[in-house]
Design a protein around this motif. Sequence first.
Motif, short mmCIF file in Angstrom:
data_model
loop_
_atom_site.label_atom_id
_atom_site.label_comp_id
_atom_site.label_asym_id
_atom_site.label_seq_id
_atom_site.Cartn_x
_atom_site.Cartn_y
_atom_site.Cartn_z
N VAL A 77 0.83 -1.20 0.00
CA VAL A 77 0.00 0.00 0.00
C VAL A 77 0.87 1.25 0.00
CG1 VAL A 77 -1.62 1.35 1.38
CG2 VAL A 77 -2.00 -1.09 1.04
N VAL A 78 1.88 1.27 0.87
CA VAL A 78 2.78 2.42 0.90
C VAL A 78 3.54 2.54 -0.42
CG1 VAL A 78 4.79 3.40 2.07
CG2 VAL A 78 3.00 2.30 3.41
N ALA A 79 3.96 1.40 -0.99
CA ALA A 79 4.69 1.43 -2.26
C ALA A 79 3.84 2.00 -3.39
CB ALA A 79 5.17 0.02 -2.61
N VAL A 80 2.55 1.69 -3.42
CA VAL A 80 1.66 2.22 -4.46
C VAL A 80 1.52 3.74 -4.31
CG1 VAL A 80 -0.73 2.27 -5.23
CG2 VAL A 80 0.39 0.09 -4.85
N PHE A 81 1.38 4.22 -3.08
CA PHE A 81 1.28 5.66 -2.88
C PHE A 81 2.55 6.37 -3.33
CE2 PHE A 81 -2.37 4.67 -0.26
CZ PHE A 81 -3.16 5.80 -0.37
N VAL A 82 3.71 5.79 -3.02
CA VAL A 82 4.97 6.41 -3.45
C VAL A 82 5.12 6.33 -4.97
CG1 VAL A 82 7.49 6.23 -3.28
CG2 VAL A 82 6.08 5.93 -1.24
N LEU A 83 4.78 5.17 -5.55
CA LEU A 83 4.92 4.99 -7.00
C LEU A 83 3.99 5.91 -7.77
CD1 LEU A 83 6.41 3.31 -9.12
CD2 LEU A 83 4.59 1.60 -8.95
N SER A 84 2.85 6.27 -7.18
CA SER A 84 1.93 7.16 -7.88
C SER A 84 2.51 8.55 -8.10
CB SER A 84 0.62 7.26 -7.10
OG SER A 84 0.82 7.93 -5.86
N LEU A 85 3.56 8.88 -7.39
CA LEU A 85 4.21 10.19 -7.53
C LEU A 85 5.47 10.12 -8.39
CD1 LEU A 85 3.90 11.30 -3.80
CD2 LEU A 85 2.37 11.88 -5.68
N MET A 86 5.66 8.99 -9.07
CA MET A 86 6.88 8.79 -9.86
C MET A 86 6.53 8.30 -11.26
SD MET A 86 9.18 6.92 -6.91
CE MET A 86 10.73 7.39 -7.64
N LYS A 87 7.49 8.42 -12.16
CA LYS A 87 7.36 7.91 -13.52
C LYS A 87 8.35 6.75 -13.66
CE LYS A 87 7.61 9.17 -18.41
NZ LYS A 87 7.87 10.26 -19.38
N TRP A 88 7.80 5.57 -14.01
CA TRP A 88 8.65 4.37 -14.04
C TRP A 88 8.08 3.39 -15.05
CZ3 TRP A 88 8.57 -0.37 -10.51
CH2 TRP A 88 9.75 -1.11 -10.67
N TRP A 96 10.92 11.21 -10.11
CA TRP A 96 9.88 11.88 -9.33
C TRP A 96 9.15 12.90 -10.20
CZ3 TRP A 96 8.11 11.10 -4.45
CH2 TRP A 96 7.27 12.08 -3.89
N VAL A 97 7.81 12.79 -10.25
CA VAL A 97 7.02 13.73 -11.05
C VAL A 97 5.92 14.39 -10.23
CG1 VAL A 97 7.48 12.53 -13.22
CG2 VAL A 97 5.49 11.86 -11.82
N GLY A 98 5.82 14.09 -8.96
CA GLY A 98 4.81 14.71 -8.11
C GLY A 98 3.40 14.29 -8.48
N LEU A 99 2.54 15.28 -8.66
CA LEU A 99 1.13 15.02 -8.95
C LEU A 99 0.82 14.94 -10.44
CD1 LEU A 99 -0.53 17.37 -6.30
CD2 LEU A 99 -0.11 14.91 -6.11
N ASP A 100 1.85 14.89 -11.28
CA ASP A 100 1.62 14.86 -12.73
C ASP A 100 0.82 13.62 -13.14
OD1 ASP A 100 3.01 17.17 -12.83
OD2 ASP A 100 4.80 16.36 -13.81
N ASN A 101 1.08 12.49 -12.49
CA ASN A 101 0.33 11.27 -12.84
C ASN A 101 -1.16 11.43 -12.55
OD1 ASN A 101 2.52 9.70 -13.75
ND2 ASN A 101 3.09 9.18 -11.65
N PHE A 102 -1.49 12.07 -11.44
CA PHE A 102 -2.90 12.26 -11.10
C PHE A 102 -3.57 13.22 -12.09
CE2 PHE A 102 -1.04 10.82 -7.15
CZ PHE A 102 -1.99 9.93 -6.67
N VAL A 103 -2.85 14.27 -12.50
CA VAL A 103 -3.40 15.20 -13.48
C VAL A 103 -3.65 14.49 -14.81
CG1 VAL A 103 -2.96 17.31 -14.78
CG2 VAL A 103 -2.34 17.19 -12.36
#
Length: 338
Positions: A77-88, A96-103
Amino acid sequence: MTSIPGDAADVDAASPEGRRSRTGRDDSLRSRGRPGPTPADRGDRARRVRRRRQAVPAYAMLTPSLIGVFVFLLVPVVAVFVLSLMKWDLISPARWVGLDNFVAVLTSERFLNSAWVSVAFALLTIPFTVGLGLLLAVGLNRRLPGSSLLRIVYVLPWVCAPLTLGIVWKWIFDPTNGALNAMLGRRIEWLTDLSLAMPSVAFVQVWSTVGYVSLFYLAGLQQIPVAVTEAARLDGAGPARMLRSITLPLLNPTTFFVTVTSVIASFQVFDLIYALTRGGPGIPGRTDVIAARIYDEAFVSLRFGRAAAMAVILFVVLVVITFLQQRFFRSRLTYDLS
């Protein structure tokens, strides 16, 4: 007797050394003008020591399960939250891309389509699953001959693997050699027709989970006191009135549970969709639910950051829906049936 270093009860209170030590401490306290420990205090201290000794093997036996929960639940769960803020993409280093994935996800037509498809799928499956499960439970609660066998038959689809059920139903729906078209004597594109794909998949989902819901409702019906139903009958209540005024209100805790679990299951369904339609037909897919979109984004497009962002959004949506359901049922729950 085994002692615990540093504890006030290191020496057995029943031994001569323990009595002398305790007497010395009591005399010292009295000489300073303070009362010594009473027998009740010494008993409480002994019980605390005993509980402490019993807790050690208990925690030792719980440790493997706690490690499993930590490694296979909390860490992912923690890994998914961290990965959601990255590009991989599994090849190049994570960036690290911050909130770009959510946008990107929230402005993607494919994801928005998947969100609407998931909502439509839940609205198609949950009312039928809960309603049919209640009707089946009412029938089973009459204890007619063969009820025990019917319970097993109803729950078998839920026990089976969804992927296996999807493969079997894909053969049943096959337009050329399928059993359903052979019975109807005509060719119908159940899984490739844009208007039939979603109802067909929803039917399989209802068929596979209605037995699970019926067993919970059956357990709830069997907890309703007989005196309540007999009093309602004596007052002249018919079957419909008893169902509306007695049975359904007392089944609110069961309804709350099966509704919450059904909503979570419907938004997380993947195996069945993958086996039957793989998110199709059409682009965007008519059965492309969020879980299927997450799989496609991660393991087909190799955009793990966006897939993790979708998973986080789905998690937040389910938490909000569960909270709203809890608020709705809070004043309607009746657990004391005595």
